[in-house]
Design a protein around this motif. Structure first.
Motif, PDB file in Angstrom:
ATOM      1  N   ALA A 154       0.901  -1.306  -0.029  1.00 22.42           N
ATOM      2  CA  ALA A 154       0.020   0.022   0.120  1.00 22.42           C
ATOM      3  C   ALA A 154       0.746   1.270  -0.037  1.00 22.42           C
ATOM      4  O   ALA A 154       2.040   1.260   0.868  1.00 22.42           O
ATOM      5  N   GLY A 155       0.579   2.352  -0.835  1.00 25.71           N
ATOM      6  CA  GLY A 155       1.102   3.636  -0.898  1.00 25.71           C
ATOM      7  C   GLY A 155       2.384   3.644  -1.900  1.00 25.71           C
ATOM      8  O   GLY A 155       3.112   4.418  -2.165  1.00 25.71           O
ATOM      9  N   GLN A 156       2.573   2.242  -2.608  1.00 23.52           N
ATOM     10  CA  GLN A 156       3.635   2.235  -3.380  1.00 23.52           C
ATOM     11  C   GLN A 156       3.217   2.302  -4.765  1.00 23.52           C
ATOM     12  O   GLN A 156       2.043   2.064  -5.124  1.00 23.52           O
ATOM     13  N   VAL A 157       4.121   2.801  -5.615  1.00 29.52           N
ATOM     14  CA  VAL A 157       3.903   2.736  -7.236  1.00 29.52           C
ATOM     15  C   VAL A 157       4.793   1.785  -7.765  1.00 29.52           C
ATOM     16  O   VAL A 157       5.930   1.432  -7.410  1.00 29.52           O
ATOM     17  N   VAL A 158       4.270   1.187  -8.855  1.00 29.66           N
ATOM     18  CA  VAL A 158       5.119  -0.005  -9.556  1.00 29.66           C
ATOM     19  C   VAL A 158       5.113   0.771 -11.216  1.00 29.66           C
ATOM     20  O   VAL A 158       4.038   1.186 -11.605  1.00 29.66           O
ATOM     21  N   LEU A 159       6.142   0.754 -11.809  1.00 25.53           N
ATOM     22  CA  LEU A 159       6.422   1.379 -13.083  1.00 25.53           C
ATOM     23  C   LEU A 159       7.107   0.380 -13.922  1.00 25.53           C
ATOM     24  O   LEU A 159       8.294   0.099 -13.291  1.00 25.53           O
ATOM     25  N   PHE A 160       6.645  -0.066 -15.183  1.00 22.00           N
ATOM     26  CA  PHE A 160       7.548  -0.919 -15.842  1.00 22.00           C
ATOM     27  C   PHE A 160       7.049  -0.873 -17.278  1.00 22.00           C
ATOM     28  O   PHE A 160       6.077  -0.292 -17.678  1.00 22.00           O
ATOM     29  N   ASP A 161       8.328  -1.186 -18.130  1.00 26.80           N
ATOM     30  CA  ASP A 161       7.745  -1.001 -19.650  1.00 26.80           C
ATOM     31  C   ASP A 161       7.376  -2.456 -20.219  1.00 26.80           C
ATOM     32  O   ASP A 161       7.962  -3.427 -19.774  1.00 26.80           O
ATOM     33  N   CYS A 162       6.111  -2.396 -20.800  1.00 29.87           N
ATOM     34  CA  CYS A 162       5.431  -3.642 -21.187  1.00 29.87           C
ATOM     35  C   CYS A 162       6.274  -4.183 -22.290  1.00 29.87           C
ATOM     36  O   CYS A 162       6.102  -5.620 -22.405  1.00 29.87           O
ATOM     37  N   ARG A 163       7.435  -3.747 -22.721  1.00 31.00           N
ATOM     38  CA  ARG A 163       8.124  -4.610 -23.743  1.00 31.00           C
ATOM     39  C   ARG A 163       9.039  -5.555 -23.056  1.00 31.00           C
ATOM     40  O   ARG A 163       9.612  -6.455 -24.033  1.00 31.00           O
ATOM     41  N   GLU A 164       9.192  -5.246 -21.816  1.00 29.73           N
ATOM     42  CA  GLU A 164      10.197  -6.054 -20.969  1.00 29.73           C
ATOM     43  C   GLU A 164       9.308  -7.327 -20.416  1.00 29.73           C
ATOM     44  O   GLU A 164       8.274  -7.285 -19.857  1.00 29.73           O
ATOM     45  N   PRO A 165       9.877  -8.390 -19.948  1.00 30.16           N
ATOM     46  CA  PRO A 165       9.300  -9.677 -19.556  1.00 30.16           C
ATOM     47  C   PRO A 165       8.538  -9.224 -18.077  1.00 30.16           C
ATOM     48  O   PRO A 165       9.212  -8.636 -17.187  1.00 30.16           O
ATOM     49  N   TYR A 166       7.250  -9.311 -17.695  1.00 34.50           N
ATOM     50  CA  TYR A 166       6.781  -9.175 -16.493  1.00 34.50           C
ATOM     51  C   TYR A 166       5.629 -10.101 -16.304  1.00 34.50           C
ATOM     52  O   TYR A 166       5.082 -10.633 -17.235  1.00 34.50           O
ATOM     53  N   ARG A 167       5.128 -10.548 -14.990  1.00 42.41           N
ATOM     54  CA  ARG A 167       3.919 -10.865 -14.724  1.00 42.41           C
ATOM     55  C   ARG A 167       3.609 -10.362 -13.213  1.00 42.41           C
ATOM     56  O   ARG A 167       4.722  -9.948 -12.502  1.00 42.41           O
ATOM     57  N   TYR A 168       2.416 -10.631 -12.845  1.00 43.05           N
ATOM     58  CA  TYR A 168       2.033 -10.136 -11.547  1.00 43.05           C
ATOM     59  C   TYR A 168       0.741 -10.837 -11.097  1.00 43.05           C
ATOM     60  O   TYR A 168       0.087 -11.473 -12.013  1.00 43.05           O
ATOM     61  N   ALA A 169       0.541 -10.888  -9.795  1.00 43.73           N
ATOM     62  CA  ALA A 169      -0.758 -11.736  -9.113  1.00 43.73           C
ATOM     63  C   ALA A 169      -1.000 -10.927  -8.079  1.00 43.73           C
ATOM     64  O   ALA A 169      -0.231 -10.264  -7.394  1.00 43.73           O
ATOM     65  N   ALA A 170      -2.307 -11.055  -7.624  1.00 47.91           N
ATOM     66  CA  ALA A 170      -3.003 -10.264  -6.607  1.00 47.91           C
ATOM     67  C   ALA A 170      -2.920 -11.080  -5.480  1.00 47.91           C
ATOM     68  O   ALA A 170      -3.165 -12.620  -5.241  1.00 47.91           O
TER      69      ALA A 170
END
Length: 238
Positions: free
Chosen positions: A32-48
C-alpha cells in the motif's frame, strides 16, 4: 504476446493489500502506498493477494520513455517505490478514472497535461521534496506551463525562480533530463499534435497558437522532433 499493449508503460498504484510481481525475472512485492512502473516490452507478470486494491494506468506518448528512464534513475533503478507525493498522484489517477467511468474520456490535450503532471510528480517528488533546488524546479515548471504558448525565454523562467540562467539551466537539466528550452518545445509540439488531429486549423494557425513566430519555424521544429511534417502527421498520426 505482441500488440499495442506491449508498447506501453504500465503504472500501478497500490491502495491496499499487496501485489506480487516479477519484472525482468526479478521478484518484487508492492504494498500500500507504493507505485510500480515498468515497460511492457520487457518480461513481466503479476498476481494479486487477498485484499488487493490498486489503480492502473497504461500510457505512451512523446518522450514518455525518457521520463520513464529518468524516474527510475531518480529512484536508484527501483521499479517499485513509495513517492513522497502519493496523494496528488492518486488525485491525478482519479481524474482519469472519473472521466472513463462517466464515459467522458478527457480530451487528448487534457490527458497529455495530466500525464505530464503525473510524471513530473514521480520524477521530482522523490527524496528532495523539501530541498530548495527541487522546489524551484517545480515552481519553474508551473510557470512554464502557464505561459507555454506566449513568447517566453529561459531568462524569463530563471528570473521567476530567482536563479541565474546558467545555474537554472543546469539544475533543470539535472532534474528532468531536458534543457528548459527543450521542455518548452516538446510541450508545444504535444499541443500542436493534438490540434492537428482534432481541429481544422491550418498549419499556420496552429504555429501561432502554440507559441511559434512563423509557420516556417514551427514546421522545421515539428519535423525535427516528430520525424515528419505537420501536414503529413495530420494525414497519418503517429
Amino acid at each position: 504476446m505482441e500488440g499495442d499493449h506491449n508498447r506501453n508503460i504500465m503504472l500501478f498504484l497500490i491502495k491496499s493489500g499487496a501485489m506480487e510481481l516479477e519484472l525482468k525475472g526479478v521478484p518484487v512485492l508492492a504494498g500500500a502506498g507504493q507505485v510500480v512502473l515498468f515497460d511492457c516490452r520487457e518480461p513481466y507478470r503479476y498476481a494479486a493477494s487477498d485484499g488487493l486494491e490498486f489503480i492502473w494506468l497504461l500510457f505512451n506518448g512523446l518522450n514518455v520513455r525518457t521520463f520513464y528512464r529518468r524516474i527510475l534513475q531518480a529512484h536508484s533503478g527501483r521499479q517499485c517505490f513509495a513517492p513522497d507525493t502519493v496523494t496528488p498522484v492518486t488525485q491525478v489517477l482519479g481524474t482519469f478514472l472519473e472521466g472513463c467511468a462517466a464515459d467522458e474520456r478527457p480530451s487528448e490535450a487534457v490527458c497529455s497535461q495530466l500525464l505530464h503532471r503525473l510524471l513530473c510528480m514521480l520524477l521530482l517528488g522523490e527524496g528532495e521534496r523539501t530541498s530548495d533546488s527541487s522546489d524551484r524546479i517545480a515552481q519553474a515548471i508551473r510557470f512554464m506551463n502557464r505561459h507555454l504558448f506566449e513568447p517566453i525565454s529561459v531568462q524569463d523562467v530563471s528570473a521567476e525562480v530567482n536563479l541565474s540562467s546558467s545555474h537554472f539551466s543546469r539544475q533543470f537539466k539535472a532534474r528532468t533530463g531536458y534543457s528548459p528550452y527543450e521542455y518548452i518545445v516538446l510541450r508545444r509540439i504535444d499541443k500542436a499534435k493534438y490540434l492537428l488531429t482534432s481541429t481544422k486549423q491550418s498549419v499556420g494557425e496552429i504555429a501561432y497558437a502554440t507559441g511559434y513566430n512563423s509557420e516556417e519555424n514551427f514546421s522545421h521544429s515539428f519535423q525535427k522532433h516528430v520525424g515528419i511534417s505537420p501536414g503529413l502527421f495530420r494525414k497519418y498520426p503517429v
